[in-house]
Each structure stands twice: as C-alpha cells, then as structure tokens.
Design a protein around this motif. Structure first.
Motif, PDB file in Angstrom:
ATOM      1  N   TYR A  75      -5.422  -0.496   4.852  1.00 33.70           N
ATOM      2  CA  TYR A  75      -6.407   0.381   5.477  1.00 33.70           C
ATOM      3  C   TYR A  75      -6.662  -0.113   6.894  1.00 33.70           C
ATOM      4  O   TYR A  75      -6.919  -1.294   7.114  1.00 33.70           O
ATOM      5  N   PRO A  77      -9.032   0.295  10.126  1.00 33.86           N
ATOM      6  CA  PRO A  77     -10.270   0.869  10.685  1.00 33.86           C
ATOM      7  C   PRO A  77     -10.056   1.596  12.012  1.00 33.86           C
ATOM      8  O   PRO A  77     -10.819   2.496  12.361  1.00 33.86           O
ATOM      9  N   ARG A  79      -7.942   3.678  12.642  1.00 34.81           N
ATOM     10  CA  ARG A  79      -7.490   5.049  12.412  1.00 34.81           C
ATOM     11  C   ARG A  79      -8.653   5.982  12.055  1.00 34.81           C
ATOM     12  O   ARG A  79      -8.445   7.130  11.669  1.00 34.81           O
ATOM     13  N   VAL A  80      -9.866   5.477  12.190  1.00 36.25           N
ATOM     14  CA  VAL A  80     -11.055   6.328  12.117  1.00 36.25           C
ATOM     15  C   VAL A  80     -11.404   6.680  13.557  1.00 36.25           C
ATOM     16  O   VAL A  80     -11.757   5.815  14.351  1.00 36.25           O
ATOM     17  N   GLU A  82     -12.745   9.819  16.664  1.00 37.31           N
ATOM     18  CA  GLU A  82     -13.589  10.978  16.941  1.00 37.31           C
ATOM     19  C   GLU A  82     -12.772  12.018  17.712  1.00 37.31           C
ATOM     20  O   GLU A  82     -12.073  11.687  18.673  1.00 37.31           O
ATOM     21  N   ALA A 117      -6.456  14.568   6.976  1.00 39.57           N
ATOM     22  CA  ALA A 117      -7.502  13.666   7.437  1.00 39.57           C
ATOM     23  C   ALA A 117      -8.786  13.980   6.684  1.00 39.57           C
ATOM     24  O   ALA A 117      -9.008  15.112   6.256  1.00 39.57           O
ATOM     25  N   LYS A 118      -9.637  12.969   6.536  1.00 42.58           N
ATOM     26  CA  LYS A 118     -10.916  13.151   5.854  1.00 42.58           C
ATOM     27  C   LYS A 118     -12.035  13.170   6.878  1.00 42.58           C
ATOM     28  O   LYS A 118     -12.123  12.302   7.744  1.00 42.58           O
ATOM     29  N   MET A 120     -15.500  12.405   8.201  1.00 46.48           N
ATOM     30  CA  MET A 120     -16.510  11.379   7.915  1.00 46.48           C
ATOM     31  C   MET A 120     -17.898  11.812   8.367  1.00 46.48           C
ATOM     32  O   MET A 120     -18.877  11.693   7.638  1.00 46.48           O
ATOM     33  N   LYS A 128     -15.938  12.989  13.464  1.00 49.07           N
ATOM     34  CA  LYS A 128     -15.293  11.717  13.127  1.00 49.07           C
ATOM     35  C   LYS A 128     -14.421  11.934  11.894  1.00 49.07           C
ATOM     36  O   LYS A 128     -14.880  12.448  10.874  1.00 49.07           O
ATOM     37  N   VAL A 129     -13.148  11.548  12.008  1.00 48.32           N
ATOM     38  CA  VAL A 129     -12.214  11.729  10.898  1.00 48.32           C
ATOM     39  C   VAL A 129     -11.503  10.415  10.597  1.00 48.32           C
ATOM     40  O   VAL A 129     -11.328   9.568  11.474  1.00 48.32           O
ATOM     41  N   ASP A 130     -11.109  10.267   9.354  1.00 47.92           N
ATOM     42  CA  ASP A 130     -10.367   9.100   8.892  1.00 47.92           C
ATOM     43  C   ASP A 130      -8.918   9.518   8.681  1.00 47.92           C
ATOM     44  O   ASP A 130      -8.624  10.347   7.816  1.00 47.92           O
ATOM     45  N   ASN A 132      -6.492   7.448   7.818  1.00 50.27           N
ATOM     46  CA  ASN A 132      -5.833   6.647   6.792  1.00 50.27           C
ATOM     47  C   ASN A 132      -5.560   7.507   5.566  1.00 50.27           C
ATOM     48  O   ASN A 132      -6.345   8.399   5.223  1.00 50.27           O
TER      49      ASN A 132
END
Length: 206
Positions: A75, A77, A79-80, A82, A117-118, A120, A128-130, A132
């Motif tokens: 994982y 971080p 890759r989180v 905006e 993407a998820k 957040m 803001k997207v994740d 990962n």
C-alpha cells in the motif's frame, strides 16, 4: 520459437486475504453462473494467477498463495491524491450520483488505460481518491477449480481487444461488467486493477 496459444480460462474461486497472524478473510467469491473468465496473454489477470491456471485442465482444483509482490504490491500512501472537482462534472453539474465517499469509480491514466479508484473525501473544489488497489498490501490465497481451459477463438480475442480499447462500453466504463471477466470492481483479474498500480490519471471516464 512457436507463439504461445491464447487460452480462454473460466474458473470458480474463493479469494482470501491473509494477515500477519495467518488468519484468512474471505473477500470475494465467484458463482457458478458468473465464473471468472479471462484470456491468457493480455494482462487481464495477475501474471502469477494466469501462470498457474493455464497449466490446469478442466475440473482441476487449485489452492495457492501469492505474496504482495506477486499480487497488488504494498500500500502506497503517495497514491492517495486530490483531483479537481471539475473533472467529475456532467452537463455542468457535479456528478453526485456516482461520486460520493466510499464509491469506487473508473478513471483513466495518460495512456488511456482505465482503472478503479476509491473516493475518500469530497471537498469544496477537490476530490480525494485512493489509487491503490483495494487488496494492496495483502497476501492472497486463491482456492477453486477450473471450469474451462481451451484455445480462445479469434472472435473472443477480438471482443476482448475491443473492450480493452474502450469499445462496447457505453458511457460509464463499468458498462463492461461481467463481460469476459471484467467485474467493474474487486476481483483478482480485471485489467483495470492491474492499471491501478500505474501512476497518473487524466479524467473520469464519463
């Protein structure tokens, strides 16, 4: 050297994550009606997953584990990120129907590849997207059996190529759901997930 044959493989499986204590958590299971289907040689399944299943015949069982480096990596971080909220507008309005906290949404990178993407957080002017993969940072265990393993036809290969190039997907790119193993979200082998490990994104695929 003779070119390797592209195989069409259908499999039923259960996918477990394995934590540091060795405990397994079921995160996905296919059904008899909707098995996982893919064609070898196109990167639509994890390489290690494909390498094992392509050598198994119809009815053969499998039970194997993949370390992080063989699945979706650590994982990250970083890759989180905006993104500008303007990227998610439809007809001049923010797409609140599809873009909300917890939603898994299709994006595409600079090469035109789609991935998931998820969401957040949603702010005043940023989303803001994740980026990962949902299973990043996990050791995986696949248990199941092969339903079909045969040479793919030219038509099946062309259909897959059309989907990979964006053909046949109407509007929202998750319109490919359940075609040729594409599942929209989750799963071990959807090609979007492989691309989710790649950097860069240039827009929502509306």
């Amino acid at each position: 050297m003779e070119k390797e044959t592209n195989k069409l493989i259908a499999a039923h499986y259960q996918l477990f994550t394995i934590n540091e204590n060795g405990e397994r958590n079921l995160v996905e299971e296919t059904t008899q009606e909707q098995p996982f289907v893919f064609i070898t040689g196109f990167g639509t399944a994890l390489d290690a997953f494909e390498d094992i299943l392509k050598n198994l015949g119809r009815g053969e069982k499998f039970d194997f584990e993949l370390d992080k480096d063989k699945s979706f990596g650590e994982y990250d971080p970083k890759r989180v990120i905006e993104l500008n909220k303007e990227m998610f507008t439809v007809d001049g309005h923010f797409d609140s129907k599809n873009i909300f906290k917890g939603a898994q949404i299709p994006l595409k990178n600079e090469d035109g590849n789609f991935f998931i993407a998820k969401v957040m957080e949603i702010g005043a002017d940023k989303v803001k997207v994740d980026l990962n993969h949902p299973l990043a940072g996990n050791k995986l265990n696949f248990k199941g059996y092969v339903i079909e393993n045969r040479e793919a036809t030219n038509d099946e290969i062309q259909t897959l190529l059309n989907h990979m190039n964006g053909g046949g997907c109407g509007g929202h790119c998750s319109g490919c759901e359940n075609e040729g193993g594409c599942k929209g979200e989750g799963g071990c082998g959807h090609h979007d997930e492989k691309h989710s490990k790649e950097g860069g994104c240039c827009g929502h695929c509306h």
